[in-house]
Design a protein around this motif. Structure first.
Motif, PDB file in Angstrom:
ATOM      1  N   GLU A 146       0.825  -1.222   0.000  1.00 56.41           N
ATOM      2  CA  GLU A 146       0.000   0.000   0.000  1.00 56.41           C
ATOM      3  C   GLU A 146       0.854   1.265   0.000  1.00 56.41           C
ATOM      4  OE1 GLU A 146       0.597  -1.177   4.326  1.00 56.41           O
ATOM      5  OE2 GLU A 146       0.181  -2.177   2.415  1.00 56.41           O
ATOM      6  N   TRP A 147       2.142   1.135   0.338  1.00 56.46           N
ATOM      7  CA  TRP A 147       3.029   2.290   0.353  1.00 56.46           C
ATOM      8  C   TRP A 147       3.679   2.555  -0.993  1.00 56.46           C
ATOM      9  CZ3 TRP A 147       3.771   5.688   4.356  1.00 56.46           C
ATOM     10  CH2 TRP A 147       3.249   5.324   5.595  1.00 56.46           C
ATOM     11  N   GLN A 148       3.530   1.639  -1.923  1.00 58.46           N
ATOM     12  CA  GLN A 148       4.186   1.801  -3.216  1.00 58.46           C
ATOM     13  C   GLN A 148       3.689   3.055  -3.926  1.00 58.46           C
ATOM     14  OE1 GLN A 148       6.699  -0.004  -4.504  1.00 58.46           O
ATOM     15  NE2 GLN A 148       6.729  -1.191  -2.596  1.00 58.46           N
ATOM     16  N   GLY A 149       4.627   3.895  -4.359  1.00 60.40           N
ATOM     17  CA  GLY A 149       4.284   5.098  -5.095  1.00 60.40           C
ATOM     18  C   GLY A 149       3.713   6.220  -4.252  1.00 60.40           C
ATOM     19  N   ARG A 150       3.711   6.058  -2.938  1.00 59.26           N
ATOM     20  CA  ARG A 150       3.166   7.091  -2.057  1.00 59.26           C
ATOM     21  C   ARG A 150       4.265   7.660  -1.178  1.00 59.26           C
ATOM     22  NH1 ARG A 150      -1.167   3.209  -2.173  1.00 59.26           N
ATOM     23  NH2 ARG A 150      -3.116   4.198  -2.840  1.00 59.26           N
ATOM     24  N   GLN A 151       4.021   8.855  -0.654  1.00 59.72           N
ATOM     25  CA  GLN A 151       4.999   9.489   0.212  1.00 59.72           C
ATOM     26  C   GLN A 151       5.210   8.634   1.458  1.00 59.72           C
ATOM     27  OE1 GLN A 151       4.083  13.556   1.114  1.00 59.72           O
ATOM     28  NE2 GLN A 151       6.004  13.932   2.188  1.00 59.72           N
ATOM     29  N   ARG A 152       6.480   8.441   1.834  1.00 52.70           N
ATOM     30  CA  ARG A 152       6.805   7.500   2.899  1.00 52.70           C
ATOM     31  C   ARG A 152       7.049   8.162   4.262  1.00 52.70           C
ATOM     32  NH1 ARG A 152       8.041   2.487   0.873  1.00 52.70           N
ATOM     33  NH2 ARG A 152       9.402   1.944   2.627  1.00 52.70           N
ATOM     34  N   PHE A 153       7.358   9.446   4.296  1.00 59.36           N
ATOM     35  CA  PHE A 153       7.542  10.204   5.538  1.00 59.36           C
ATOM     36  C   PHE A 153       8.672   9.661   6.410  1.00 59.36           C
ATOM     37  CE2 PHE A 153       2.941  10.635   4.545  1.00 59.36           C
ATOM     38  CZ  PHE A 153       2.940  11.991   4.240  1.00 59.36           C
ATOM     39  N   ALA A 154       9.665   9.029   5.792  1.00 54.23           N
ATOM     40  CA  ALA A 154      10.915   8.638   6.459  1.00 54.23           C
ATOM     41  C   ALA A 154      10.641   7.891   7.769  1.00 54.23           C
ATOM     42  CB  ALA A 154      11.787   9.873   6.680  1.00 54.23           C
ATOM     43  N   LYS A 155      11.370   8.270   8.822  1.00 55.27           N
ATOM     44  CA  LYS A 155      11.290   7.554  10.099  1.00 55.27           C
ATOM     45  C   LYS A 155       9.887   7.629  10.694  1.00 55.27           C
ATOM     46  CE  LYS A 155      13.242   7.673  14.774  1.00 55.27           C
ATOM     47  NZ  LYS A 155      14.230   8.335  15.658  1.00 55.27           N
ATOM     48  N   ALA A 156       9.233   8.790  10.604  1.00 53.02           N
ATOM     49  CA  ALA A 156       7.878   8.919  11.155  1.00 53.02           C
ATOM     50  C   ALA A 156       6.922   7.961  10.465  1.00 53.02           C
ATOM     51  CB  ALA A 156       7.390  10.354  11.015  1.00 53.02           C
ATOM     52  N   GLY A 157       7.038   7.841   9.136  1.00 54.14           N
ATOM     53  CA  GLY A 157       6.183   6.911   8.415  1.00 54.14           C
ATOM     54  C   GLY A 157       6.468   5.467   8.787  1.00 54.14           C
ATOM     55  N   ASN A 158       7.732   5.149   9.022  1.00 56.73           N
ATOM     56  CA  ASN A 158       8.109   3.798   9.425  1.00 56.73           C
ATOM     57  C   ASN A 158       7.449   3.432  10.746  1.00 56.73           C
ATOM     58  OD1 ASN A 158       9.449   1.334   9.537  1.00 56.73           O
ATOM     59  ND2 ASN A 158      11.428   2.208  10.075  1.00 56.73           N
ATOM     60  N   ILE A 159       7.505   4.348  11.715  1.00 57.09           N
ATOM     61  CA  ILE A 159       6.892   4.085  13.024  1.00 57.09           C
ATOM     62  C   ILE A 159       5.377   4.037  12.918  1.00 57.09           C
ATOM     63  CG2 ILE A 159       6.583   5.013  15.348  1.00 57.09           C
ATOM     64  CD1 ILE A 159       9.438   6.150  15.109  1.00 57.09           C
ATOM     65  N   ASN A 160       4.791   4.970  12.178  1.00 56.21           N
ATOM     66  CA  ASN A 160       3.332   4.976  12.029  1.00 56.21           C
ATOM     67  C   ASN A 160       2.845   3.691  11.382  1.00 56.21           C
ATOM     68  OD1 ASN A 160       2.940   7.510  13.180  1.00 56.21           O
ATOM     69  ND2 ASN A 160       3.224   8.589  11.252  1.00 56.21           N
ATOM     70  N   ASN A 161       3.584   3.189  10.417  1.00 50.91           N
ATOM     71  CA  ASN A 161       3.222   1.920   9.786  1.00 50.91           C
ATOM     72  C   ASN A 161       3.227   0.790  10.812  1.00 50.91           C
ATOM     73  OD1 ASN A 161       3.009   0.014   7.339  1.00 50.91           O
ATOM     74  ND2 ASN A 161       4.911  -0.666   8.299  1.00 50.91           N
ATOM     75  N   ALA A 162       4.242   0.764  11.672  1.00 49.16           N
ATOM     76  CA  ALA A 162       4.350  -0.307  12.667  1.00 49.16           C
ATOM     77  C   ALA A 162       3.257  -0.229  13.717  1.00 49.16           C
ATOM     78  CB  ALA A 162       5.727  -0.251  13.328  1.00 49.16           C
ATOM     79  N   LEU A 163       2.769   0.961  14.007  1.00 53.86           N
ATOM     80  CA  LEU A 163       1.724   1.105  15.018  1.00 53.86           C
ATOM     81  C   LEU A 163       0.470   0.335  14.632  1.00 53.86           C
ATOM     82  CD1 LEU A 163       2.098   4.888  15.908  1.00 53.86           C
ATOM     83  CD2 LEU A 163       2.483   2.967  17.455  1.00 53.86           C
ATOM     84  N   TYR A 164       0.227   0.191  13.322  1.00 54.46           N
ATOM     85  CA  TYR A 164      -0.974  -0.515  12.871  1.00 54.46           C
ATOM     86  C   TYR A 164      -0.781  -2.026  12.862  1.00 54.46           C
ATOM     87  CZ  TYR A 164      -3.127   3.899  11.665  1.00 54.46           C
ATOM     88  OH  TYR A 164      -3.678   5.154  11.742  1.00 54.46           O
ATOM     89  N   GLY A 165       0.447  -2.485  13.116  1.00 56.93           N
ATOM     90  CA  GLY A 165       0.688  -3.927  13.166  1.00 56.93           C
ATOM     91  C   GLY A 165       1.018  -4.421  14.558  1.00 56.93           C
ATOM     92  N   THR A 166       0.893  -3.561  15.559  1.00 58.39           N
ATOM     93  CA  THR A 166       1.200  -3.918  16.941  1.00 58.39           C
ATOM     94  C   THR A 166       0.086  -3.406  17.838  1.00 58.39           C
ATOM     95  OG1 THR A 166       2.490  -1.881  17.186  1.00 58.39           O
ATOM     96  CG2 THR A 166       3.691  -3.881  16.554  1.00 58.39           C
ATOM     97  N   ALA A 167       0.144  -3.786  19.118  1.00 54.20           N
ATOM     98  CA  ALA A 167      -0.968  -3.430  20.002  1.00 54.20           C
ATOM     99  C   ALA A 167      -0.529  -2.985  21.392  1.00 54.20           C
ATOM    100  CB  ALA A 167      -1.921  -4.621  20.129  1.00 54.20           C
TER     101      ALA A 167
END
Length: 640
Positions: A137-158
């Protein structure tokens, strides 16, 4: 800071403000040389700025908070430890991951690999930690560097609490136990601990030991309820950052809907005017659609839920099409469908709709903390080294790192200035302002370099006053400022090195301020530069990285020779020349730090890692390397 120490700091702060106001009143009132305003006015502005920074520093120290030991961590808390990585070497990340896995307090550990590297995935499985990377879902979209990496992980953890560690920041086993107790206060959004670097020589030629910031300054900000989140070595409450993400998304969506409703009205009015001549039978349909749009606008003004507004507008426009006396044409139906589609502001072209960590700046940590404080959450600075990291080992990497910090801070300064952000207390606004405006020092330093050069070479004195009178006004204020700096920072090492770097990095600060302004005001892109964890270059002195400072030193040296000659021949006053040469000497002392930094070749051999890699790390790296070798296709054999 002890009560007695705090009293001394406050007395000095009052004296600095009092003598500073007297000095600036004298400078602005009677000493600006208006005939040579081009150097006189910049100098007095630079002095005003510098005193302002001293006042902000004094205010920060005024309420420095010395926290007692944190309450013990309650058992049963749900904690996720995130290790962020992009292009760091496997050994480095695994060492951090193994130590994070072995923290005393029960938790789950995840490697957040933004590089999506198969060997990292296998290594994570081998050491029994989680592995998270971005999905398609991130392909071709803005990734927002480290913040985007952490935000992505928040949706896969609890986990209810999130500990964030950079790839090179290795935690001690007690890290979580020492900070989780603060979260017994349900208003605490995050706890920040110091960033400490073990690979730094005692002389600290690159100025990596930020002991003044990770000490008195953070304690001062903590006293005013504005301790900063610094991106690593911190624990955050998931509820707080998710609430921030939802609030910002909702606020943004409401603004987008307001704009969409305005555009929809003009679109329908334009269509109405065109159909009045071509197909007047369609006008009742458009009248009904505009009436539905009016209802939606009223609901938006009264704060109705956005999804309800969209649903009611869709129903109203559907009724306009189906319930009217005239049958709507396909062209009109298409236009009305487009209007309905444009109001669906909850849709997004981003990979995830809600970003918990702020993505508006490359310094996501500062921006996130500022908005959390504006929402009413509190923060804690825990003054105890619990994590050991790596500092840059060459001047070029250091400059890249400092520019990223400064650019992101100035991006926030110009885009979301704390003085205008609703929800912050006045003291919190000043605490954020103090950090952001410190990067404007590059412009002041440029003036402090230019003014003595101008006088020594041309005789144009940048203030209209007798040199002796100037000393009487200036010396008390200057000495008090220095005394305040030393007394408030007592116990923090590297105070002089910090002053040197603040001045000597003037080209970096100027470039960062301009980049941050361009990003916020002109929409220019700011790239996130990952700090290299290995020494760059061939190991020799890197003077090209500091050529502006070397040029400034050369100009000061030439100007000094010219000034001495002019004074010796009677073309320039002796006292003014002598004072200016002292000024040049101070500039030399400040800039010389960069020469030593350029010659630095890394830490000495007797400096050891307090949390070194163990046998497990070497075994896993060897295992992954052997798997990689087996997976590589055999090379073709050349024919005889």
């Amino acid at each position: 800071m002890s009560p007695r120490h705090l009293v001394a700091v406050r007395i000095l702060a009052v004296l600095v403000v009092a003598f500073g106001l007297v000095y600036l009143g004298w400078r602005w009132g009677s000493t600006v040389p208006w005939p040579v305003w081009w150097i006189g006015v910049p100098l007095v502005i630079a002095e005003t700025y510098s005193l302002g920074e001293s006042v902000l520093y004094a205010l920060t120290m005024w309420n420095a908070k010395r926290r007692p030991t944190a309450p013990p961590a309650r058992p049963g808390l749900s904690v996720d430890v995130f290790i962020t990585t992009y292009n760091e070497p496997l050994e480095l990340v695994l060492n951090t991951a193994i130590h994070a896995r072995d923290l005393d307090y029960p938790h789950a550990t995840y490697i957040l690999d933004d590089g999506d590297r198969p060997d990292f995935r296998r290594a994570a499985a081998a050491i029994r930690v989680g592995y998270i990377t971005r999905g398609p879902e991130w392909q071709g979209r803005q990734r927002f560097a480290k913040a985007g990496n952490i935000n992505n992980a928040l949706y896969g953890t609890a986990g209810d609490f999130i500990a964030i560690l950079d790839a090179d920041q290795v935690p001690e086993p007690r890290f979580l136990d020492r900070v989780l107790g603060y979260f017994d206060d349900e208003a605490v959004a995050f706890v920040q601990t110091p960033q400490s670097f073990w690979n730094v020589d005692p002389a600290d030629p690159l100025g990596s030991r930020a002991e003044l910031f990770y000490g008195p300054i953070q304690q001062g900000k903590d006293g005013w309820g504005a301790a900063f989140f610094c991106g690593s070595n911190a624990v955050l409450r998931r509820e707080a950052i998710m609430a921030l993400g939802l609030t910002r998304f909702s606020r943004g969506a409401r603004g987008r809907m307001r704009q969409a409703l305005r555009r929809a009205r003009w679109r329908l009015i334009d269509l109405q005017s065109r159909l009045a001549l071509r197909d007047p039978a369609q006008l009742p349909v458009l009248d009904a659609a505009l009436a539905a749009l009016t209802v939606a606008e009223r609901q938006h003004r009264t704060g109705e839920v956005l999804s309800e507004i969209s649903w009611e507008l869709q129903r109203g426009i559907r009724s306009a099409v189906t319930d009217g006396e005239a049958e709507a044409t396909p062209a009109v139906i298409s236009e009305l469908d487009a209007v309905v589609e444009s109001i669906e502001v909850a849709r997004t072209d981003q990979a995830i709709a809600v970003h918990a960590l702020d993505t508006s700046s490359i310094t996501e940590d500062m921006a996130t903390a500022m908005h959390l404080h504006a929402m009413g959450w509190t923060s804690v600075y825990h003054h105890e080294v619990l994590v050991h990291g790596l500092a840059p080992e060459d001047v070029r990497t250091m400059l890249t790192q400092r520019k990223r910090w400064a650019s992101g801070s100035m991006q926030v300064f110009f885009g979301e200035n704390p003085m205008l952000l609703r929800g912050l207390s006045f003291a919190q606004r000043l605490m954020y302002l103090a950090t952001m405006t410190s990067y404007l020092n590059g412009f002041a330093a440029l003036v402090y370099l230019a003014a003595p050069i101008v006088f020594l070479t041309t005789g144009v004195f940048p203030l209209a006053a007798d040199a002796g009178v100037f000393v009487l006004y200036f010396a008390p204020m200057f000495l008090l400022c220095q005394l305040l700096f030393q007394v408030a920072g007592r116990g923090a090492g590297g105070l002089w090195r910090g002053q040197q770097m603040s001045f000597a990095l003037f080209p970096t600060w100027i470039s960062a301020a301009l980049s941050g302004a361009a990003a916020s005001l002109l929409g220019k892109h700011l790239s996130f530069s990952v700090t290299a964890k290995e020494k760059q270059g061939d190991g020799g002195a890197d003077y090209r990285a500091i050529w502006p400072q070397l040029a400034a030193l050369a100009l000061l040296a030439v100007a000094s020779v010219i000034g001495i000659v002019r004074a010796a021949t009677g073309e320039a006053p002796l006292i003014a020349t002598g004072l200016t040469l002292l000024w040049v000497g101070l500039d030399f002392a400040l800039l010389s730090a960069l020469i030593r930094a350029a010659r630095y070749r890394g830490p000495s051999a007797d400096i050891s890692d307090p949390l070194p890699p163990g046998e497990e790390l070497r075994r896993v790296v060897a295992l992954v390397s052997n798997e990689d070798a087996r997976r590589e296709p055999a090379l073709p054999v050349a024919p005889d």
